[in-house]
Motif scaffolding. Structure first.
Motif, PDB file in Angstrom:
ATOM      1  N   SER A   1       0.850  -1.194   0.000  1.00  0.00           N
ATOM      2  CA  SER A   1       0.000   0.000   0.000  1.00  0.00           C
ATOM      3  C   SER A   1       0.885   1.244   0.000  1.00  0.00           C
ATOM      4  O   SER A   1       1.934   1.267   0.642  1.00  0.00           O
ATOM      5  CB  SER A   1      -0.880   0.009   1.250  1.00  0.00           C
ATOM      6  N   PRO A   2       0.462   2.305  -0.724  1.00  0.00           N
ATOM      7  CA  PRO A   2       1.269   3.529  -0.760  1.00  0.00           C
ATOM      8  C   PRO A   2       1.089   4.373   0.510  1.00  0.00           C
ATOM      9  O   PRO A   2      -0.029   4.545   0.994  1.00  0.00           O
ATOM     10  CB  PRO A   2       0.720   4.287  -1.975  1.00  0.00           C
ATOM     11  N   THR A   3       2.170   4.889   1.027  1.00  0.00           N
ATOM     12  CA  THR A   3       2.120   5.757   2.209  1.00  0.00           C
ATOM     13  C   THR A   3       2.622   7.164   1.876  1.00  0.00           C
ATOM     14  O   THR A   3       2.796   7.986   2.763  1.00  0.00           O
ATOM     15  CB  THR A   3       2.966   5.154   3.354  1.00  0.00           C
ATOM     16  N   ARG A   4       2.898   7.407   0.590  1.00  0.00           N
ATOM     17  CA  ARG A   4       3.260   8.736   0.091  1.00  0.00           C
ATOM     18  C   ARG A   4       2.623   8.874  -1.289  1.00  0.00           C
ATOM     19  O   ARG A   4       2.468   7.869  -1.999  1.00  0.00           O
ATOM     20  CB  ARG A   4       4.776   8.876  -0.081  1.00  0.00           C
ATOM     21  N   ALA A   5       2.325  10.123  -1.681  1.00  0.00           N
ATOM     22  CA  ALA A   5       1.662  10.333  -2.978  1.00  0.00           C
ATOM     23  C   ALA A   5       2.497   9.737  -4.113  1.00  0.00           C
ATOM     24  O   ALA A   5       1.962   9.121  -5.036  1.00  0.00           O
ATOM     25  CB  ALA A   5       1.426  11.828  -3.203  1.00  0.00           C
ATOM     26  N   GLU A   6       3.819   9.887  -4.034  1.00  0.00           N
ATOM     27  CA  GLU A   6       4.666   9.419  -5.137  1.00  0.00           C
ATOM     28  C   GLU A   6       4.788   7.892  -5.162  1.00  0.00           C
ATOM     29  O   GLU A   6       5.326   7.335  -6.119  1.00  0.00           O
ATOM     30  CB  GLU A   6       6.038  10.111  -5.106  1.00  0.00           C
ATOM     31  N   ASP A   7       4.283   7.212  -4.123  1.00  0.00           N
ATOM     32  CA  ASP A   7       4.318   5.748  -4.100  1.00  0.00           C
ATOM     33  C   ASP A   7       3.078   5.113  -4.732  1.00  0.00           C
ATOM     34  O   ASP A   7       2.975   3.884  -4.818  1.00  0.00           O
ATOM     35  CB  ASP A   7       4.442   5.229  -2.660  1.00  0.00           C
ATOM     36  N   VAL A   8       2.127   5.941  -5.140  1.00  0.00           N
ATOM     37  CA  VAL A   8       0.920   5.403  -5.765  1.00  0.00           C
ATOM     38  C   VAL A   8       1.297   4.819  -7.131  1.00  0.00           C
ATOM     39  O   VAL A   8       1.996   5.471  -7.916  1.00  0.00           O
ATOM     40  CB  VAL A   8      -0.156   6.501  -5.932  1.00  0.00           C
ATOM     41  N   ASP A   9       0.854   3.597  -7.390  1.00  0.00           N
ATOM     42  CA  ASP A   9       1.141   2.932  -8.663  1.00  0.00           C
ATOM     43  C   ASP A   9       0.650   3.821  -9.820  1.00  0.00           C
ATOM     44  O   ASP A   9      -0.511   4.204  -9.848  1.00  0.00           O
ATOM     45  CB  ASP A   9       0.403   1.582  -8.677  1.00  0.00           C
ATOM     46  N   PRO A  10       1.536   4.141 -10.781  1.00  0.00           N
ATOM     47  CA  PRO A  10       1.138   5.020 -11.882  1.00  0.00           C
ATOM     48  C   PRO A  10      -0.077   4.500 -12.653  1.00  0.00           C
ATOM     49  O   PRO A  10      -0.880   5.278 -13.138  1.00  0.00           O
ATOM     50  CB  PRO A  10       2.373   5.054 -12.791  1.00  0.00           C
ATOM     51  N   LYS A  11      -0.206   3.180 -12.750  1.00  0.00           N
ATOM     52  CA  LYS A  11      -1.362   2.615 -13.470  1.00  0.00           C
ATOM     53  C   LYS A  11      -2.661   3.003 -12.766  1.00  0.00           C
ATOM     54  O   LYS A  11      -3.656   3.341 -13.392  1.00  0.00           O
ATOM     55  CB  LYS A  11      -1.265   1.081 -13.519  1.00  0.00           C
ATOM     56  N   ILE A  12      -2.640   2.964 -11.431  1.00  0.00           N
ATOM     57  CA  ILE A  12      -3.825   3.335 -10.657  1.00  0.00           C
ATOM     58  C   ILE A  12      -4.027   4.846 -10.743  1.00  0.00           C
ATOM     59  O   ILE A  12      -5.134   5.335 -10.968  1.00  0.00           O
ATOM     60  CB  ILE A  12      -3.677   2.857  -9.197  1.00  0.00           C
ATOM     61  N   ALA A  13      -2.939   5.590 -10.584  1.00  0.00           N
ATOM     62  CA  ALA A  13      -3.029   7.057 -10.611  1.00  0.00           C
ATOM     63  C   ALA A  13      -3.617   7.539 -11.931  1.00  0.00           C
ATOM     64  O   ALA A  13      -4.420   8.467 -11.958  1.00  0.00           O
ATOM     65  CB  ALA A  13      -1.648   7.657 -10.379  1.00  0.00           C
ATOM     66  N   ASP A  14      -3.223   6.891 -13.023  1.00  0.00           N
ATOM     67  CA  ASP A  14      -3.700   7.328 -14.337  1.00  0.00           C
ATOM     68  C   ASP A  14      -5.193   7.085 -14.534  1.00  0.00           C
ATOM     69  O   ASP A  14      -5.828   7.749 -15.347  1.00  0.00           O
ATOM     70  CB  ASP A  14      -2.916   6.622 -15.455  1.00  0.00           C
ATOM     71  N   MET A  15      -5.729   6.137 -13.823  1.00  0.00           N
ATOM     72  CA  MET A  15      -7.172   5.876 -13.952  1.00  0.00           C
ATOM     73  C   MET A  15      -7.992   6.804 -13.063  1.00  0.00           C
ATOM     74  O   MET A  15      -9.203   6.906 -13.213  1.00  0.00           O
ATOM     75  CB  MET A  15      -7.461   4.417 -13.618  1.00  0.00           C
TER      76      MET A  15
ATOM     77  N   VAL B   1      -4.406  12.602  -8.035  1.00  0.00           N
ATOM     78  CA  VAL B   1      -3.851  12.112  -6.772  1.00  0.00           C
ATOM     79  C   VAL B   1      -3.684  13.327  -5.875  1.00  0.00           C
ATOM     80  O   VAL B   1      -2.971  14.268  -6.242  1.00  0.00           O
ATOM     81  CB  VAL B   1      -2.470  11.444  -6.984  1.00  0.00           C
ATOM     82  N   LEU B   2      -4.341  13.339  -4.724  1.00  0.00           N
ATOM     83  CA  LEU B   2      -4.170  14.452  -3.795  1.00  0.00           C
ATOM     84  C   LEU B   2      -2.983  14.151  -2.890  1.00  0.00           C
ATOM     85  O   LEU B   2      -2.913  13.081  -2.273  1.00  0.00           O
ATOM     86  CB  LEU B   2      -5.431  14.636  -2.947  1.00  0.00           C
ATOM     87  N   ASP B   3      -2.070  15.093  -2.806  1.00  0.00           N
ATOM     88  CA  ASP B   3      -0.877  14.894  -1.990  1.00  0.00           C
ATOM     89  C   ASP B   3      -1.146  15.362  -0.567  1.00  0.00           C
ATOM     90  O   ASP B   3      -1.438  16.537  -0.348  1.00  0.00           O
ATOM     91  CB  ASP B   3       0.295  15.681  -2.595  1.00  0.00           C
ATOM     92  N   GLY B   4      -1.050  14.448   0.379  1.00  0.00           N
ATOM     93  CA  GLY B   4      -1.261  14.820   1.784  1.00  0.00           C
ATOM     94  C   GLY B   4      -0.043  14.503   2.611  1.00  0.00           C
ATOM     95  O   GLY B   4      -0.125  14.348   3.826  1.00  0.00           O
ATOM     96  N   GLY B   5       1.107  14.388   1.941  1.00  0.00           N
ATOM     97  CA  GLY B   5       2.338  14.086   2.672  1.00  0.00           C
ATOM     98  C   GLY B   5       2.406  12.623   3.073  1.00  0.00           C
ATOM     99  O   GLY B   5       1.687  11.776   2.530  1.00  0.00           O
ATOM    100  N   ARG B   6       3.306  12.332   4.026  1.00  0.00           N
ATOM    101  CA  ARG B   6       3.477  10.941   4.464  1.00  0.00           C
ATOM    102  C   ARG B   6       2.375  10.540   5.421  1.00  0.00           C
ATOM    103  O   ARG B   6       1.986  11.327   6.286  1.00  0.00           O
ATOM    104  CB  ARG B   6       4.803  10.808   5.216  1.00  0.00           C
ATOM    105  N   CYS B   7       1.903   9.309   5.275  1.00  0.00           N
ATOM    106  CA  CYS B   7       0.850   8.824   6.175  1.00  0.00           C
ATOM    107  C   CYS B   7       1.430   8.588   7.562  1.00  0.00           C
ATOM    108  O   CYS B   7       2.462   7.932   7.705  1.00  0.00           O
ATOM    109  CB  CYS B   7       0.256   7.528   5.637  1.00  0.00           C
ATOM    110  N   ARG B   8       0.755   9.108   8.567  1.00  0.00           N
ATOM    111  CA  ARG B   8       1.270   9.057   9.948  1.00  0.00           C
ATOM    112  C   ARG B   8       1.309   7.623  10.484  1.00  0.00           C
ATOM    113  O   ARG B   8       2.261   7.219  11.134  1.00  0.00           O
ATOM    114  CB  ARG B   8       0.349   9.926  10.826  1.00  0.00           C
ATOM    115  N   VAL B   9       0.269   6.828  10.193  1.00  0.00           N
ATOM    116  CA  VAL B   9       0.191   5.475  10.772  1.00  0.00           C
ATOM    117  C   VAL B   9       0.985   4.492   9.910  1.00  0.00           C
ATOM    118  O   VAL B   9       1.736   3.667  10.426  1.00  0.00           O
ATOM    119  CB  VAL B   9      -1.283   5.026  10.912  1.00  0.00           C
TER     120      VAL B   9
END
Ligand code: TXA
Ligand code: MG
Length: 308
Positions: free
Chosen positions: A146-160, A164-172
């Motif tokens: 699972s992605p915990t940063r915006a740039e870690d989102v799979d490009p295939k998913i992001a393109d669909m 992608v809203l960037d909210g920084g690193r996930c705290r948990v």
């Protein structure tokens, strides 16, 4: 792939996309989610398709506050209210009797719905602006990290997705704890961001046990999950040159020193595995974390990541 800072205008645009039946990648405090209108069956189908997720694995519905529970759950025990008071907004998902207005697509045909209030200002802003409950599985391809940063989102998913809203690193850093509130004795279906001890302290009586995997009505309990591409092995101690996660000072390139604290470890885990994957290691060794119960969610993810 369109990564956007979540300004008020962008939040409005994201909410509009969701209302139109599109998908948006959102930050939450646990992991990034692939979000859509939970009441729109066609939008939900797009999410399953984008992730390559089996349709029998239901989605979590995200609402902005406890009052909104009414829009998706038909009923709930008093205990759900106590748990919500203690843990919402936050990484606790409760499985409750669903309302008829929640489509079968969202709940995989179950008569229950999994609900949580995420503890992230961007997620909350989008839910409020959209004015609908939002279904969001983790924004990873099925079985992957699972992605915990915006740039870690799979490009295939992001393109669909519309964006992608960037909210920084996930705290948990790992997913919410899922608790089944419809059983006579509430039971944890998936360990996560809230520990068993924290839940237990509110419940005040013993939690129920899970049936063996073969008898489980609870979906989403696949053996291999949250996995890097590399083969992951949990070991007592990393040998000299082995790439992986260690609690000691790194002795070689490709060794990452992990925190001793379970919450800090969890926050780091998925990204650390991703870093090793991306530097091309085909094997990753992970030093076994302590057996203390507060490490339950980390052990769960490592077990699933190392299953063949
Ligand atoms: O932290 C999280 O929970 C993240 C963020 C984005 O909120 N979401 C997430 O969603 O992890 P997902 O789809 O990757 O995992 C949802 C889990 C699955 O294990 C699924 O089987 C379980 O929740 N689940 C959903 N609805 C359920 C239901 N009605 N009964 C039992 N389990 C359910
Ligand atoms: Mg997931």
């Amino acid at each position: 792939m369109r990564i956007e800072q979540a300004t008020p205008d962008v939040v409005k645009e994201a909410a509009k996309a969701i209302k139109k039946g599109e998908m948006v990648v959102l930050p939450t405090e646990t992991v990034y989610g692939l979000a859509c209108n939970a009441l729109d069956a066609a939008a939900v189908n797009k999410v399953f398709e984008a992730k390559g997720r089996p349709s029998e694995n239901p989605l979590i519905v995200h609402i902005a506050d406890f009052q909104s529970l009414r829009s998706v759950a038909a009923s709930w025990p008093d205990l759900a209210e106590s748990l919500a008071e203690r843990f919402w907004p936050g990484p606790l998902t409760m499985v409750l009797k669903k309302k008829a207005s929640v489509p079968d697509e969202t709940t995989a045909g179950l008569d229950t719905v999994a609900v949580r209030v995420p503890d992230h200002p961007v997620a909350l802003a989008v839910i409020r602006e959209a004015g609908v409950p939002i279904a969001a599985p983790s924004a990873n391809v099925f079985t992957r990290l699972s992605p915990t940063r915006a740039e870690d989102v799979d490009p295939k998913i992001a393109d669909m997705a519309a964006m992608v809203l960037d909210g920084g690193r996930c705290r948990v850093g790992l997913e919410s704890t899922v608790i089944d509130m419809t059983a006579e004795h509430p039971r944890i279906l998936r360990p996560g961001g809230v520990t068993r001890a924290q839940v237990q302290a509110v419940v005040g009586r013993p939690l129920g046990h899970l049936p063996p995997p073969s008898l489980r009505k609870s979906p989403g309990t696949y053996a291999r999950h949250y996995a890097p591409h590399a083969v992951l092995t949990v070991v007592d101690k990393i040998e000299n040159g082995q790439p992986g996660l260690t609690f000691k000072e790194p002795k070689a390139e490709g060794q990452i020193k992990m925190p001793d604290d379970p919450a800090a470890y969890a926050a780091r885990l998925y990204h650390a595995l991703r870093e090793l994957d991306e530097s091309g290691h085909d094997r990753i060794f992970v030093e076994r974390p302590p057996s203390h119960p507060d490490w339950e969610a980390v052990h769960d993810r490592l077990k699933k990541a190392s299953a063949n």
